[in-house]
Design a protein around this motif. Structure first.
Motif, PDB file in Angstrom:
ATOM      1  N   SER A   4       0.807  -1.200   0.000  1.00 25.93           N
ATOM      2  CA  SER A   4       0.000   0.000   0.000  1.00 25.93           C
ATOM      3  C   SER A   4       0.844   1.256   0.000  1.00 25.93           C
ATOM      4  O   SER A   4       1.961   1.276   0.513  1.00 25.93           O
ATOM      5  CB  SER A   4      -0.907  -0.002   1.228  1.00 25.93           C
ATOM      6  N   ARG A   5       0.271   2.271  -0.585  1.00 24.02           N
ATOM      7  CA  ARG A   5       0.942   3.560  -0.621  1.00 24.02           C
ATOM      8  C   ARG A   5       0.695   4.277   0.696  1.00 24.02           C
ATOM      9  O   ARG A   5      -0.438   4.332   1.177  1.00 24.02           O
ATOM     10  CB  ARG A   5       0.395   4.392  -1.775  1.00 24.02           C
ATOM     11  N   GLY A   6       1.752   4.791   1.280  1.00 22.15           N
ATOM     12  CA  GLY A   6       1.584   5.572   2.492  1.00 22.15           C
ATOM     13  C   GLY A   6       1.118   6.974   2.133  1.00 22.15           C
ATOM     14  O   GLY A   6       0.705   7.245   1.006  1.00 22.15           O
ATOM     15  N   ASP A   7       1.163   7.893   3.084  1.00 27.48           N
ATOM     16  CA  ASP A   7       0.756   9.267   2.793  1.00 27.48           C
ATOM     17  C   ASP A   7       1.901  10.043   2.160  1.00 27.48           C
ATOM     18  O   ASP A   7       1.827  11.240   1.963  1.00 27.48           O
ATOM     19  CB  ASP A   7       0.275   9.974   4.070  1.00 27.48           C
ATOM     20  N   ARG A   8       2.970   9.310   1.834  1.00 30.76           N
ATOM     21  CA  ARG A   8       4.102   9.940   1.185  1.00 30.76           C
ATOM     22  C   ARG A   8       4.347   9.232  -0.141  1.00 30.76           C
ATOM     23  O   ARG A   8       3.449   8.654  -0.728  1.00 30.76           O
ATOM     24  CB  ARG A   8       5.325   9.871   2.105  1.00 30.76           C
TER      25      ARG A   8
END
Length: 439
Positions: free
Chosen positions: A144-148
């Motif tokens: 998953s993509r983090g908030d970065r």
């Protein structure tokens, strides 16, 4: 077959405590709910569904979990509240009794959340589903993509080590993993989504392969072949599982970054034995030496626990001197917290809270000295930096291959781009180097 019509036009908020693995899993839960029709609530909007992914690594973590749950219940009155994660697995009954909690899911149920949500109607009392630790078998994939900028790829879960101070094997179950083929496919999907950097996460990632007859080294070599991913970082890996062949491969790889995070926990052999760790200081020092021989500019982060039962003043001083002599970059310092059911409770000599704080501060000061010295050696160099979209009113920043944080003037076109940056002096609080992007 799950009827997803109940989820249409519903809103959700997500709150995660703890490690990168938890954040990865929360992101995957969010993706499942979005695909079912649930929208992430906007700031200030009352949500229909609250998901709390908990941590239980310390007593303070448990307290923060309870505070977060109570806060979300107040902020989102009438919302259906789901609690999962390590605290939920270890104390499902206690969590279910927290006012406002509707559903508690343990480690085995976390990946099947949709099956337990029902019609999202509030329950009179919390309903708990948590499989006994010995029966936790499933591996829930998560990339998953983090908030970065970076993605987090879960390669392994659980732990077979049972260190004397730790509850994670009870919260996460035994070591298990996905197949190399499935993980390579997830990396390819991340590349297709525009991902340039992937962090390999897990509980004990060096133990990868027990469930599939493969090895972590095999995984690293396979991921290195995935086109489109520019950078991989290996999250925390046990020193006894960080082999010379892995170190040498990273040194020659274009995609695996010269960045290691290795848990030491104590620089005293006597304390390591009390902790039931599977190495001594000599082995740890040899791993650091090997890394620096083949990658002199490698970033090495180290976990250390202070104030464990049995850590006398003499043992701590020996540990401090050992760590001071290591060519490492940064220390992640934790104060020992007693956990119910652990073998450490049988050890004599309890360290006071005041002494734990003193020891922690001493190591944090040492850490700052080491990190700033490492950064200072790179001032004036030109290095490739993967830029990240900044938070509001913050300078744009990114990281070099060897994990030096660099700040530059904001330019939205640079987000998720690898650019050449000349490294300048420290920023005001010495947490980054200022940089100039070169054309």
């Amino acid at each position: 077959m799950i009827d997803t019509t109940v989820f249409q036009n519903k809103t959700a908020v997500y709150y995660t405590l703890g490690c990168k693995l938890n954040f990865s899993e929360t992101s995957t839960i969010g993706k499942l709910l979005r695909e079912a029709g649930v929208r992430t609530a906007r700031k200030g909007e009352k949500a229909d569904l609250c998901i709390v992914n908990t941590c239980s690594v310390t007593e303070m973590a448990d307290k923060k979990c309870r505070q977060a749950i109570n806060r979300l219940v107040k902020q989102h009155p009438g919302a259906f509240v789901v609690v999962t994660g390590c605290y939920a697995q270890l104390k499902p009954g206690d969590v279910a009794q927290i006012g406002g909690v509707d559903l508690v899911l343990g480690a085995e149920q976390k990946g099947e959340l949709l099956q337990y949500l029902g019609d999202l109607q509030k329950n009179e009392s919390g309903e708990a589903h948590a499989t006994a630790t010995k029966d936790i078998r499933s591996f829930a994939p998560s990339c998953s993509r983090g908030d970065r900028t970076r993605f987090f790829l879960k390669v392994q879960d659980g732990c077979d080590y049972f260190c004397s101070y730790c509850t994670i094997p009870f919260a996460r179950g035994r070591s298990r993993n996905g197949t190399i083929a499935s993980l390579v496919e997830q990396a390819r999907e991340a590349a297709a989504e525009g991902g340039k950097e992937i962090v390999l996460t897990g509980v004990n990632i060096g133990d990868f392969g027990k469930a599939t007859g493969e090895t972590f080294f095999d995984l690293v070599k396979a991921l290195d072949e995935v086109e489109g991913i520019e950078r991989y970082r290996i999250s925390s890996i046990e020193p006894n599982l960080l082999t010379d062949e892995i170190i040498e491969f990273v040194a020659s790889s274009r995609r695996f970054m010269p960045h290691f995070h290795i848990p030491l926990q104590s620089g005293s052999d006597e304390v390591l034995e009390l902790m039931r760790r599977r190495y001594d200081t000599a082995l740890f020092a040899s791993k650091v030496k090997k890394i620096k021989e083949v990658m002199p500019d490698a970033f090495i982060g180290v976990d250390v626990i202070v104030g464990t039962r049995g850590e006398t003043e003499e043992y701590f001083e020996n540990a401090y001197q050992f760590i001071a002599g290591l060519d490492v970059t940064q220390l992640h310092v934790f104060s020992y917290s007693e956990r119910p059911g652990t073998q450490a409770l049988k050890i004599d000599h309890v360290v006071s809270m005041e002494e734990k704080h003193r020891r922690s501060q001493a190591l944090l000061t040492l850490s700052d000295e080491k990190t700033q010295a490492f950064y200072a050696r790179h001032i004036g160099q030109t290095m490739a930096v993967l830029m990240e979209k900044p938070k509001a009113d913050a300078p744009m920043h990114g990281f070099t291959a060897n994990y030096i944080r660099v700040e530059v003037e904001s330019d939205d076109s640079l987000d998720n781009q690898i650019v050449s940056v000349r490294l300048g002096e420290f920023n005001e609080d010495k947490t980054a180097l200022k940089g100039i992007v070169l054309a």
